[in-house]
Design a protein around this motif. Sequence first.
Motif, PDB file in Angstrom:
ATOM      1  N   TRP A 398     -18.543  21.483 -21.788  1.00 11.93           N
ATOM      2  CA  TRP A 398     -18.486  19.713 -22.715  1.00 11.93           C
ATOM      3  C   TRP A 398     -18.114  19.086 -22.407  1.00 11.93           C
ATOM      4  N   GLY A 399     -17.981  19.219 -20.249  1.00 14.45           N
ATOM      5  CA  GLY A 399     -17.701  18.671 -19.399  1.00 14.45           C
ATOM      6  C   GLY A 399     -16.990  17.455 -19.490  1.00 14.45           C
ATOM      7  N   LEU A 400     -16.761  16.060 -19.537  1.00 19.27           N
ATOM      8  CA  LEU A 400     -15.588  15.290 -19.579  1.00 19.27           C
ATOM      9  C   LEU A 400     -15.975  14.735 -21.104  1.00 19.27           C
ATOM     10  N   THR A 401     -16.806  15.719 -22.247  1.00 18.11           N
ATOM     11  CA  THR A 401     -16.163  14.874 -23.559  1.00 18.11           C
ATOM     12  C   THR A 401     -14.900  16.172 -24.364  1.00 18.11           C
ATOM     13  N   GLY A 402     -15.534  17.431 -23.195  1.00 14.15           N
ATOM     14  CA  GLY A 402     -14.307  18.422 -23.869  1.00 14.15           C
ATOM     15  C   GLY A 402     -12.714  18.136 -22.732  1.00 14.15           C
ATOM     16  N   ILE A 403     -13.400  17.676 -21.800  1.00 11.98           N
ATOM     17  CA  ILE A 403     -11.650  17.178 -21.076  1.00 11.98           C
ATOM     18  C   ILE A 403     -10.557  16.159 -22.032  1.00 11.98           C
ATOM     19  N   TRP A 404     -11.540  14.776 -22.014  1.00 13.97           N
ATOM     20  CA  TRP A 404     -10.925  14.230 -22.408  1.00 13.97           C
ATOM     21  C   TRP A 404     -10.124  14.274 -24.149  1.00 13.97           C
ATOM     22  N   THR A 405     -11.337  15.163 -24.983  1.00 12.76           N
ATOM     23  CA  THR A 405     -11.067  15.308 -26.219  1.00 12.76           C
ATOM     24  C   THR A 405      -9.340  16.165 -25.477  1.00 12.76           C
ATOM     25  N   GLY A 406      -9.484  17.384 -25.012  1.00 10.77           N
ATOM     26  CA  GLY A 406      -7.720  17.527 -24.847  1.00 10.77           C
ATOM     27  C   GLY A 406      -6.654  16.768 -24.003  1.00 10.77           C
ATOM     28  N   LEU A 407      -7.069  15.727 -23.917  1.00  5.34           N
ATOM     29  CA  LEU A 407      -6.137  14.560 -23.550  1.00  5.34           C
ATOM     30  C   LEU A 407      -5.544  14.268 -24.516  1.00  5.34           C
ATOM     31  N   SER A 408      -6.670  13.785 -25.769  1.00  2.57           N
ATOM     32  CA  SER A 408      -6.464  13.234 -26.552  1.00  2.57           C
ATOM     33  C   SER A 408      -5.651  13.794 -27.591  1.00  2.57           C
ATOM     34  N   LEU A 409      -5.733  15.689 -27.258  1.00  2.00           N
ATOM     35  CA  LEU A 409      -5.027  16.546 -28.368  1.00  2.00           C
ATOM     36  C   LEU A 409      -2.997  16.506 -28.461  1.00  2.00           C
ATOM     37  N   PHE A 410      -3.320  16.560 -27.039  1.00  2.00           N
ATOM     38  CA  PHE A 410      -2.114  16.375 -26.068  1.00  2.00           C
ATOM     39  C   PHE A 410      -1.539  14.794 -25.631  1.00  2.00           C
ATOM     40  N   MET A 411      -2.175  14.198 -26.866  1.00  2.00           N
ATOM     41  CA  MET A 411      -1.272  12.752 -26.719  1.00  2.00           C
ATOM     42  C   MET A 411      -0.870  12.584 -28.478  1.00  2.00           C
ATOM     43  N   VAL A 412      -1.889  13.183 -28.953  1.00  2.00           N
ATOM     44  CA  VAL A 412      -1.122  12.702 -30.445  1.00  2.00           C
ATOM     45  C   VAL A 412       0.101  14.360 -30.469  1.00  2.00           C
ATOM     46  N   LEU A 413      -0.139  15.355 -29.746  1.00  2.00           N
ATOM     47  CA  LEU A 413       1.378  16.517 -30.366  1.00  2.00           C
ATOM     48  C   LEU A 413       2.630  15.030 -29.745  1.00  2.00           C
ATOM     49  N   ARG A 414       2.256  15.554 -28.219  1.00  2.00           N
ATOM     50  CA  ARG A 414       3.318  14.286 -27.907  1.00  2.00           C
ATOM     51  C   ARG A 414       3.971  13.550 -28.966  1.00  2.00           C
ATOM     52  N   LEU A 415       3.363  12.659 -29.665  1.00  2.00           N
ATOM     53  CA  LEU A 415       3.669  11.590 -30.316  1.00  2.00           C
ATOM     54  C   LEU A 415       4.349  12.100 -31.700  1.00  2.00           C
ATOM     55  N   ALA A 416       4.121  12.996 -32.102  1.00  2.00           N
ATOM     56  CA  ALA A 416       5.116  14.107 -32.890  1.00  2.00           C
ATOM     57  C   ALA A 416       6.081  14.052 -33.130  1.00  2.00           C
ATOM     58  N   ALA A 417       6.894  14.570 -31.598  1.00  2.00           N
ATOM     59  CA  ALA A 417       7.137  15.142 -31.056  1.00  2.00           C
ATOM     60  C   ALA A 417       8.353  14.166 -30.656  1.00  2.00           C
ATOM     61  N   VAL A 418       7.658  12.909 -30.200  1.00  2.00           N
ATOM     62  CA  VAL A 418       8.653  12.136 -29.866  1.00  2.00           C
ATOM     63  C   VAL A 418       9.309  10.990 -31.189  1.00  2.00           C
ATOM     64  N   VAL A 419       8.782  10.912 -32.044  1.00  2.00           N
ATOM     65  CA  VAL A 419       8.738  10.150 -33.346  1.00  2.00           C
ATOM     66  C   VAL A 419      10.014  11.025 -33.519  1.00  2.00           C
ATOM     67  N   VAL A 420      10.333  11.994 -34.214  1.00  2.00           N
ATOM     68  CA  VAL A 420      10.738  12.904 -34.678  1.00  2.00           C
ATOM     69  C   VAL A 420      11.773  13.060 -34.205  1.00  2.00           C
ATOM     70  N   ARG A 421      12.416  12.546 -33.152  1.00  2.00           N
ATOM     71  CA  ARG A 421      12.817  12.614 -32.084  1.00  2.00           C
ATOM     72  C   ARG A 421      14.060  11.651 -32.306  1.00  2.00           C
ATOM     73  N   TRP A 422      13.594  10.293 -31.901  1.00  2.00           N
ATOM     74  CA  TRP A 422      13.946   9.176 -31.728  1.00  2.00           C
ATOM     75  C   TRP A 422      14.238   9.131 -33.844  1.00  2.00           C
ATOM     76  N   ARG A 423      14.187   9.933 -34.923  1.00  2.00           N
ATOM     77  CA  ARG A 423      14.169   9.289 -36.532  1.00  2.00           C
ATOM     78  C   ARG A 423      15.599   9.845 -36.513  1.00  2.00           C
ATOM     79  N   SER A 424      15.535  11.073 -35.861  1.00  2.00           N
ATOM     80  CA  SER A 424      16.671  12.117 -35.571  1.00  2.00           C
ATOM     81  C   SER A 424      18.179  11.331 -35.133  1.00  2.00           C
ATOM     82  N   GLY A 425      18.427  10.331 -33.932  1.00  2.00           N
ATOM     83  CA  GLY A 425      19.945   9.844 -33.219  1.00  2.00           C
ATOM     84  C   GLY A 425      19.695  11.014 -32.971  1.00  2.00           C
ATOM     85  N   GLN A 426      19.700  12.257 -32.829  1.00  2.00           N
ATOM     86  CA  GLN A 426      20.558  12.995 -31.952  1.00  2.00           C
ATOM     87  C   GLN A 426      20.615  12.785 -30.300  1.00  2.00           C
ATOM     88  N   TRP A 427      19.653  11.786 -29.741  1.00  2.00           N
ATOM     89  CA  TRP A 427      19.389  11.296 -28.204  1.00  2.00           C
ATOM     90  C   TRP A 427      21.216  10.721 -27.533  1.00  2.00           C
TER      91      TRP A 427
END
Length: 434
Positions: A398-427
């Motif tokens: 898949w070359g560069l298309t596959g590599i950058w698809t992986g980066l995109s999924l990585f960022m979406v998963l991180r987005l979901a995690a930090v938004v939930v943590r922020w909203r919780s106020g536990q930090w």
Amino acid sequence: MSVDQVPAKRVWGLAVPALGVLAAEPLYVLVDTAVVGHLGALPLAGLALGGVVLSQVSTQLTFLSYGTTSRTARLHGAGRRADAVGEGVQATWLAIVVGAVLLVAGQALAGPIARALSGGGDVAVAALSWLRIALFGAPLILITMAGNGWMRGVQDAMRPLRFVLAGNGISAVLCPVLVYGAGWGLEGSAVANVAAQVISAGLFLRALVSQGVSLRPRFAVMRAQLSLGRDLVLRSLGFQACFVSAAAVAARTSTAAVGAHQIVLQLWTFLSLVLDSVAIAAQSLVGAALGAGDGRQARGIATQITRYGLIFGCALCLAFAAVSGVLPRAFTTDPGVLGQIPNAWWFFVALQPIAGVVFALDGVLLGAGDAAFLRTATLGGAILGFLPLIWISLVLGWGLTGIWTGLSLFMVLRLAAVVVRWRSGQWAVTGAVR
């Protein structure tokens, strides 16, 4: 403006100088990439692999800057400036010791690492020639990171900017002189890189000595820094595994693919740090609010910073979409490399709004010392998203298309995690030291 937030002028008074500091190094690397790129695809590929290795050395040890900022900001907010600067002294000692170990180990392992990443051949030889010289800057990079950390914590924003610009500005001029004028080629770029680190680290050391605090090593403080640093190091390992794997897969695709990946990745790194300038302000302001015992204001600042990050990310998305047909040609004229760039470019552009929110909330949570959560979120995103798609890309071509698809999924998963943590106020845990 809410009473729980801070004036925008105060945020940008910290963020704009931080932007200069954060942007200086990747901007210098972009200049370096453009200079070396006109030597041809092989030197560019050598710089790509060597640069990934060196950048991962500093990425792996971000606790020297981010962890130091968190601890220093809390002490500064509690009115304990001398103790806050003392955190910088101990972080600098750690930088010197760890940097010396990295230099020795790096020289011993540079050859096997270059061959492992490239699969051998001419690309490995080119990467090794650059890396052996550039590694002498590793201890100096770490000293600069520690200096940035304590100065951000005490909200001294302008001096770090001057120090970093002095080093990188001189080296940006020196790089083409050594590469072309002196005829040193790829090795000239490595020498210019080390020169930048010598100048910047020297200025940070002089500033630390001038504070008049004890320079004696304090092992109890260093142990506390390393405890926070442990989670940040593990977090950095997740980044390291992802980006080193991406470079290795690109190198096994073609020389043109690894050159294109180098250009787009350096632009991604540059814009990540541009977005992170707002997060640096968040680290300092959130840490100080929590150190002063004001959890409500810390939560208000977090909301404010997240909004700024989203707006900033959207603006960058539009700007780089507009220059898609022009900007890549500033880095190379090689037709093979230019033909590969679109396979990564549009992922890079579309991710900017997501990155704006993720990096802003990273800054909030780092300022709060919530390193354990960030470690788990990053490793989870790497294991579930980025790494599987990178290696599937190698197997399926898949070359560069596959590599950058992986980066995109990585960022979406991180987005979901930090938004939930922020909203919780536990930090939002208050106190001079978390």
